[in-house]
Design an enzyme around this catalytic site. Structure first.
Site, short mmCIF file in Angstrom:
data_model
loop_
_atom_site.label_atom_id
_atom_site.label_comp_id
_atom_site.label_asym_id
_atom_site.label_seq_id
_atom_site.Cartn_x
_atom_site.Cartn_y
_atom_site.Cartn_z
N HIS A 74 0.82 -1.20 0.00
CA HIS A 74 0.00 0.00 0.00
C HIS A 74 0.86 1.26 0.00
O HIS A 74 2.03 1.25 0.43
CB HIS A 74 -0.92 0.01 1.22
CG HIS A 74 -0.16 0.07 2.52
ND1 HIS A 74 0.38 1.23 3.04
CD2 HIS A 74 0.15 -0.90 3.42
CE1 HIS A 74 0.97 1.00 4.17
NE2 HIS A 74 0.86 -0.30 4.44
N GLU A 178 -2.44 -7.00 7.50
CA GLU A 178 -1.12 -6.82 8.09
C GLU A 178 -0.99 -7.63 9.37
O GLU A 178 -1.99 -8.04 9.96
CB GLU A 178 -0.89 -5.33 8.35
CG GLU A 178 0.46 -4.97 8.96
CD GLU A 178 1.65 -5.36 8.11
OE1 GLU A 178 1.86 -6.58 7.90
OE2 GLU A 178 2.42 -4.46 7.68
#
Length: 285
Positions: A74, A178
């Site tokens: 990201h 994550e």
């Protein structure tokens, strides 16, 4: 998410990209190297690359398959700014466990910064540029449920004029989030909120995706070994269910390094907004 798949051993095939050597230095390579790091600089480089991937699969022994993964991190998130502000030691010790300070709000589930959006757009431009040389576009997309990853996918692919929006699809997988626990930035939004912001038909959830985040725990951080196990489960799913060869995963540094750990590779310093392309060999055992 508890589906059983055949046991496989996964390895990275070196010799295609600057990033795929075991001793490669991600800091020196940077966010988006020319040609996504493809070593071949010729005009017909991607045609030759696709031919070679086809040959690997055609000549592979029974139970062996090859796929190309584009692992996309990201763009810069608000939490990345906060960690830089306080330093990693103080971030991990104290600030990561809070939702913000008097200047920034980074939890739960923070968005991209303006710089992070710019990085995602730069990735879009890199795809667009290499498309002129016939880079194989991802045939299957997967993404983390966290907002910073989905926003990156949106800016990179969903707004891409070189893609057909009527056929573009991405599947949201819980296992692509994550490394979780303790850090509030890694606590995801409810499924209904994600679906409102990222609606079908482009975005869809894997079967069994929970409404609430039942995994994140304020008092316990996930281990690196557990992250690698999740990455392995994602590869198991893809190599079992997907016939497509070219896969794009939009996720996070910790998760991407979980893929590398699962394949016996050291940590790779992938910049925010960066793309790590790998040819992955899977062998059933």
């Amino acid at each position: 998410m508890s589906t059983s798949y055949p046991k496989r051993v996964y390895t990275i095939v070196s010799g295609f990209f600057r990033q795929d050597a075991p001793d490669t230095d991600g800091d020196k390579i940077g966010q988006l190297p020319a040609r996504f790091g493809l070593l071949d600089e010729s005009e017909d480089r991607w045609a030759k690359f696709q031919t070679r991937i086809g040959e690997l699969n055609t000549t592979a022994e029974a139970g062996t398959r090859y796929k190309v993964f584009f692992l996309s991190r990201h763009g810069q998130g608000i939490h990345n700014i906060a960690e830089a502000k306080y330093g990693t030691q103080e971030w991990d010790r104290y600030w990561s466990k809070r939702n913000g300070d008097d200047e920034l709000t980074w939890g739960p589930d923070p968005d991209l910064t303006e710089a992070g959006v710019k990085q995602a757009v730069e990735a879009h431009q890199a795809w667009k540029s290499e498309r002129l040389h016939n880079i194989p576009l991802p045939q299957k997309h997967y993404a983390s449920p966290l907002g910073r990853a989905l926003r990156t996918f949106e800016e990179t692919f969903a707004k891409g004029e070189f893609l057909d929006p009527t056929t573009l699809r991405v599947t949201i997988l819980e296992n692509l989030r994550e490394e979780y626990g303790e850090h509030t930035c890694d606590q995801r939004s409810p499924r209904s909120a994600i679906a409102t912001r990222y609606p079908p038909p482009i975005y869809s959830f894997e079967d069994g995706f929970e409404e609430e985040d039942v995994i994140w725990k304020a008092e316990e951080r996930e281990t690196k070994e557990r992250v690698a196990e999740r990455a392995t489960k994602v590869m198991d799913r893809i190599f079992t269910l997907d016939r497509e060869l070219y896969i794009c995963i939009t996720a996070h540094s910790g998760l991407i390094n979980g893929f590398l750990k699962a394949m016996g590779r050291p940590r790779y310093a992938l910049s925010t907004g960066g793309v790590l392309p790998l040819v992955i060999k899977a062998v059933e055992v």
